[in-house]
Design a protein around this motif. Structure first.
Motif, short mmCIF file in Angstrom:
data_model
loop_
_atom_site.label_atom_id
_atom_site.label_comp_id
_atom_site.label_asym_id
_atom_site.label_seq_id
_atom_site.Cartn_x
_atom_site.Cartn_y
_atom_site.Cartn_z
N CYS A 295 18.13 30.22 -38.54
CA CYS A 295 16.69 30.49 -38.56
C CYS A 295 15.98 29.55 -37.59
O CYS A 295 16.24 28.35 -37.60
N ASN A 298 14.39 26.42 -39.12
CA ASN A 298 15.12 25.55 -40.05
C ASN A 298 14.98 24.04 -39.82
O ASN A 298 14.90 23.30 -40.78
N CYS A 301 11.79 23.11 -41.66
CA CYS A 301 11.47 23.78 -42.91
C CYS A 301 11.68 22.85 -44.11
O CYS A 301 12.67 22.14 -44.20
N ARG A 304 14.72 24.13 -46.42
CA ARG A 304 15.93 24.39 -45.69
C ARG A 304 17.16 24.27 -46.59
O ARG A 304 17.31 23.30 -47.33
N CYS A 309 20.69 28.17 -43.73
CA CYS A 309 19.59 28.37 -42.77
C CYS A 309 19.98 27.94 -41.35
O CYS A 309 19.49 28.51 -40.38
N ASP A 310 20.83 26.91 -41.23
CA ASP A 310 21.14 26.44 -39.90
C ASP A 310 22.31 27.19 -39.28
O ASP A 310 22.75 26.86 -38.20
N PRO A 314 18.32 34.81 -40.61
CA PRO A 314 17.98 35.64 -41.77
C PRO A 314 17.61 37.05 -41.35
O PRO A 314 17.06 37.28 -40.28
N CYS A 327 13.61 35.45 -43.97
CA CYS A 327 13.85 34.12 -44.50
C CYS A 327 14.94 34.20 -45.55
O CYS A 327 15.00 35.14 -46.33
N HIS A 328 15.82 33.18 -45.58
CA HIS A 328 16.93 33.20 -46.54
C HIS A 328 16.47 33.01 -47.97
O HIS A 328 17.24 33.21 -48.90
#
Lengths: 336, 398, 348
Positions: A295, A298, A301, A304, A309-310, A314, A327-328
């Protein structure tokens, strides 16, 4: 292809810039649809790709840019035309530019030639798209348009040169020119960023009024969430070339889902708020050349999730009717 | 399908093909970015940016070779530029070869055929022929006549970069008095190239002082200097040169004439530099970081030396590089017209004087070769200047 | 709603400040026109408070700020600055050397952090510059310690001090600029639109940093020059609204927003776009007609009258004075003939 009642549909748009330094993914996946007569706000910070989105739609990208993927469907008489398949300099796209999709810019001087009167320029653009019209008829229409945008004494200001007009008047003249051919879609790229607050209010009010009268759809590109709140029916929030959240103005402002949208709203001081501390988003917008996986938000965030996320981008999920987010925190399987 | 759409498809395919190379380059850049970029000073950034300009890098290589040639002229030239062989006046160039058609075989070492003098029985004109029975192999580092490198006593030697044993090599032919043209061109580079550099150095000093005064103090001084510059620029150059060189005494030694020519060229040259410097000063005065330093309490001197000069000398250098060609051309034109340096001196312009007569040119077109050198030198300076100009502001897109 | 106690001790008192720019022509510099950029401006800033100067472009807010450090030479008026020992000096009549000393105590933060930092100097060199020039510190070691301390103060990693500005983002650059301003231990900071060149998500970082610094460094006073009302409301204790070179209203922040007294203030509040669709769509619209008056050729009477929805005859002829309509303890001034009878709308 059908148009689902949308005047403009953008699907999975990707525009990259190729230079010696490498590939810059200016837009890397943007989706939205524009219904007739509605105002869509596209908001984001510098470098998020909001202006490039407009350029991609109109196919007026700078030299090194090219749209590598996606669809831009413009509905015409019930059928949809993919603007990306048209020849960039062909007659088809030129008929669409100005006539069906018009654009106004941040700095009005850039859309006017300094050596012609504003009248001549408006008349020329009217006659370009309406072959049968005589010069006199076109002039009458130009004066009418200037009148509509609230230009004082349109019959005489039509013969002024752009540099003789004040900033606010130039802005109005530019709007008049953009609207002179009765476009169905108006793209406004930061139309109020360069002007003062009171002039901004005038321009916004004017746009609102004209939109009501002429019933065109408007894409409003701005970094100012206040402008969005005032004008837009629906909103697309962009971050680093990706559309991260899309929804109605109510959904975005009163039920923001993406941490970036939330952070953005929490970081702006408001007039109607007390002096409680505003919460900035940590860190800064990374350089678009920096390697980033997962994302795009991330690294900054607050929610996170390491290892998710990294690593993974998403997917876009429709969380409620017409409210989509990438978004996850909102996984796809949670949907019913 | 239109031509344009075919072209677009090809173009797209090309981009797809080169994608991997671009990604690699990008990775390298990121490596550099995360490694040194934060600590990179102005000159490092300029170097990196310049290095990306391929044409300028190539031109820089050529330029370096030209200058090395000029500096080590005695070593590079196979013969003394003043030594002549009257019998071999306007002898044509010898072509270096690897293949011998008589023997039908290839050689690893390049060779030339010796030139022999002959008579045309019908016209009684002197002709030159290659003597195919003999081969002169070109060797590196041969012994020739002794010389003193750059006229320095203890640098005496007889080693030459290349040459032939038992014979004569003349790669670019001989001039009208039978002197080796290549050797003369090599020596001519000394004067022709140094005129450019020295002239620019003088222009630079005058220009930066006048432009600096004009831009920093402004007001009436500025107006006066600007009018002077305009007046100088309005003077037609050729008549000015002619007038100045008429004033030049015949009996002056070569060196003095040389400096005088440089001075004449600089009198015109400084105006361009002064304008650039003035413009930079004016725009920098309003720059926020200069104002900030002023508010920090920095003196005028510190503002100029620490803030303003470093911000524009890269531009000035780029600009100067682009001015060198006009100096070289100026010298060439002056000498060609017989107004600047005169024959005992050797410069590219002087060499071209030989090419003034149509008859000579028809019989010995190689006498125009010095013009090719002028052409190459000027292109090189322009390319390097272009690269420098693009790199001069390394902060525009790092 | 004051969070620090202000010992209403004035640090700067501006009286009748004027700055006229004359446009000249020709070699003999003949005057062909006068722009009254700042025209009879008076206000007081107390120690430890934040006063905001707000207005649209060309209203003279930046020039006013620059006059206070003599970066621009005032045409007329007095600027009284009370020294550390409490004695006031008139900034406008100081000698060159005294101005240099003063500029250690009054510092300026520029709008654009991309142009205000010399790209050819490292962060250490930039921040240490005022210390070295003014010989406030001896030796590289001590300078490095001080710069590290300053960087920590603006929440940047001190280990980054040998990098060049191009390695930093806009928000970080502005922190560097603030650190440079703080280096000689100033008492008064003039922040000229310090966040308007920054990205939205980063603006808040810098605003909060400025607040935090004021809290930490006791008695640090700000003159906050801005055009964005929401930012100003968040940041300042008192606000002065300027229009074409004059202050039209000066009041405490809360008062000014809930109960504006000048029609221009009302219009500015109404025009400020609010990032809340419910508020934005229900609030009263006051859209001013016309453009900001030209300071080279201002209208007669009240400069605002051609755009004012409440203008009457007297506004066309007579210039209103800035008068105090508050109490002596809580003064608030306004320059409008009808301030006492109009009931203008602010925000709730």
């Amino acid at each position: 292809m059908t148009d689902n009642g949308n005047v403009l549909t953008v699907r999975n748009l990707k525009t990259h810039f190729f230079s010696r330094e490498g590939t810059l993914k200016a837009i890397d996946g943007v989706d939205f649809e524009l219904k007739p007569g509605e105002v869509l706000g596209i908001a984001g910070e510098s470098g998020c790709g909001k202006s490039v989105t407009a350029q991609s739609i109109l196919r007026i990208l700078p030299k090194h840019g090219r749209t590598v993927d996606g669809e831009v469907l413009l509905s015409r008489n019930g059928a949809a035309v993919d603007l990306l398949t048209l020849d960039e300099e062909g007659p088809e796209i030129r008929r669409i530019r100005g006539k069906e999709i018009a654009m106004i810019f941040q700095e009005p001087m850039t859309s006017f030639s300094p050596v012609h009167t504003i009248g001549n320029q408006i008349i020329e653009s009217i006659r370009l798209h309406n072959r049968g019209l005589s010069k006199r008829e076109a002039r009458a229409r130009a004066i009418d348009m200037l009148h509509r945008v609230g230009m004082p004494n349109p019959a005489s200001t039509i013969d002024e040169y752009p540099f003789n007009l004040s900033g606010g008047m130039r802005q109005r003249a530019m709007i008049a020119m953009a609207l002179s051919c009765g476009p169905r879609v108006l793209i406004a790229d930061e139309p109020t960023t360069a002007v003062d607050v009171t002039i901004q209010a005038q321009v916004l009010e004017l746009l609102k009024e004209l939109q009501g009268q002429l019933g065109m759809a408007v894409i409003m590109i701005t970094h100012d969430l206040g402008v969005i709140a005032e004008l837009a029916d629906r909103v697309l929030i962009m971050y680093l070339g990706k559309g991260v959240e899309f929804g109605t103005v109510e959904q975005i402002f009163h039920n923001p889902l993406h941490p970036y949208t939330r952070g953005l709203l929490a970081s702006i001081p408001k007039l109607t708020r007390g002096r409680e501390v505003i919460e900035p988003i940590q860190g800064t917008v990374p350089s678009p050349y920096d390697p980033l996986t997962g994302c795009p938000f991330n690294p900054r965030c607050a929610h996170r999730m390491a290892g998710v996320c990294d690593l993974e981008m998403p997917e876009v999920v429709e969380v409620e009717e017409g409210h989509r987010v990438a978004c996850h925190l909102y996984p796809k399987d949670a949907q019913t | 399908m239109s031509f344009r759409s075919i072209w677009r498809k090809l173009d797209n395919a090309f981009y797809a093909l080169t994608e991997r190379r671009r990604t690699k380059r990008q990775e390298k850049l990121i490596e550099k970015k995360s490694g040194q970029l934060e600590f990179a000073s102005q000159w490092q950034l300029i170097r990196w940016k310049f290095a990306r300009h391929k044409l300028a890098m190539f031109a820089l290589g050529v330029m370096t070779m030209l200058f090395l040639m000029a500096i080590f002229a005695e070593f590079v030239a196979p013969y003394n530029p003043r030594a002549f062989r009257e019998d071999f006046a306007t002898a044509p160039p010898q072509r270096p070869r690897l293949y011998c058609p008589e023997e039908g075989r290839w050689y690893a070492r390049p060779f030339v055929y010796p030139i022999v003098r002959d008579f045309d029985e019908d016209t009684w004109a002197v002709t030159f022929e290659e003597d195919r029975s003999e081969k002169l192999f070109i060797r590196l580092f041969v012994r020739g006549s002794t010389y003193r490198l750059m006229n320095i006593a203890f640098l005496e030697s007889d080693l030459r970069l290349f040459g032939v044993e038992d014979g004569v090599i003349s790669l670019m032919g001989n001039d009208t008095r039978g002197r080796d043209l290549f050797s003369r061109i090599v020596f001519g580079a000394r004067i022709s190239l140094s005129v450019g550099l020295l002239g620019i150095a003088i222009s630079f000093v005058i220009g930066i002082i006048m432009g600096g005064i004009s831009g920093y103090f402004g007001g009436t001084v500025d107006v006066v200097i600007q009018r002077i510059i305009e007046a100088i620029k309005a003077i037609p150059t050729i008549p000015l040169w002619m007038a100045l060189s008429v004033a030049l005494p015949i009996h002056w030694p070569l060196l003095r004439v040389y400096f005088f020519v440089v001075l004449i060229l600089s009198i015109i040259g400084w105006t361009g530099v002064a304008r650039v410097v003035r413009g930079k000063f004016l725009s920098l005065r309003t720059e926020d970081f200069v104002k900030a330093a002023e508010l920090d309490g920095a003196s005028n001197w510190r503002l100029i030396w620490r803030y303003m000069l470093p911000s524009f000398y890269s531009y000035v250098i780029a600009r100067l590089t682009l001015e060198v060609p006009s100096m070289i051309l100026g010298e060439t034109a002056l000498s060609f017209l017989g107004l600047g340096l005169q024959p005992p001196a050797i410069s590219w312009g002087v060499l071209l004087q030989d090419a003034q007569h149509v008859r000579v040119m028809a019989n010995a077109p190689w006498l125009l070769i010095p013009g090719v050198f002028v052409f190459v030198a000027i292109l090189t300076f322009n390319f390097v200047g272009d690269g420098l100009r693009d790199a001069a502001d390394p902060y525009s897109n790092v | 709603m004051k969070d620090n106690e202000h010992t209403a001790r004035p640090i700067v008192e501006v009286r009748g400040l004027r700055k006229y720019f004359e446009s000249t022509r020709g070699l003999l510099r003949k005057t062909v026109g006068t722009v009254k950029a700042v025209d009879d401006v008076s206000f007081t800033i107390n120690e430890g408070e934040t006063l905001a100067l707000v207005g649209e472009s060309g209203c003279g807010k930046t020039t006013t700020g620059r006059c206070m450090i003599r970066a621009v030479e005032p045409t007329d008026g007095k600027i009284l600055y009370s020294l550390d020992n409490g004695n006031p000096v008139d900034i406008t009549s100081l000698s060159k050397e005294a101005v240099r000393r003063l500029r250690r105590k009054i510092r300026l933060v520029f709008q654009d952090p991309y142009s205000s930092l010399n790209p050819r100097m490292t962060v250490f060199q930039i921040i240490a510059e005022p210390l070295i020039i003014n010989k406030l510190i001896k030796g590289t070691g001590a300078a490095r310690d001080r710069v590290a301390e300053l960087l920590r103060m603006v929440r940047l990693d001190p280990s980054l001090m040998d990098r060049y500005p191009h390695a930093f983002s806009g928000g970080q650059r502005q922190r560097i600029a603030i650190a440079r301003a703080l280096a000689p231990n100033p008492r008064f900071l003039i922040a000229d639109e310090p966040v308007s060149a920054l990205d939205v998500s980063v603006q808040a970082q810098v605003l909060n940093l400025l607040k935090e610094l004021q809290h930490k460094l006791e008695g640090l006073t700000y003159l906050f020059v801005a055009h964005n009302l929401s930012v100003v409301k968040y940041q300042s204790d008192r606000i002065a609204i300027m229009y074409v070179g004059k202050i039209v209203e000066l009041a405490e922040t809360e008062q000014l927003f809930t109960q504006p007294l000048h029609p221009y203030t009302e219009a500015l509040i109404a025009a400020a776009p609010e990032p809340d669709p419910r508020v934005a769509r229900t609030k009263k619209r006051v859209v001013l007609a016309g453009d900001v008056a030209n300071p080279a050729d201002p209208p007669s009477g009240c400069y605002f009258h051609p755009r004012c929805p409440y203008a009457r005859e007297i506004c066309r002829t007579t210039e209103p004075e800035l008068r105090n309509l508050g109490t002596p303890e809580q003064p608030r001034s306004v320059a409008c003939h009808f301030a006492h009878e109009l009931s203008l709308q602010g925000i709730q």
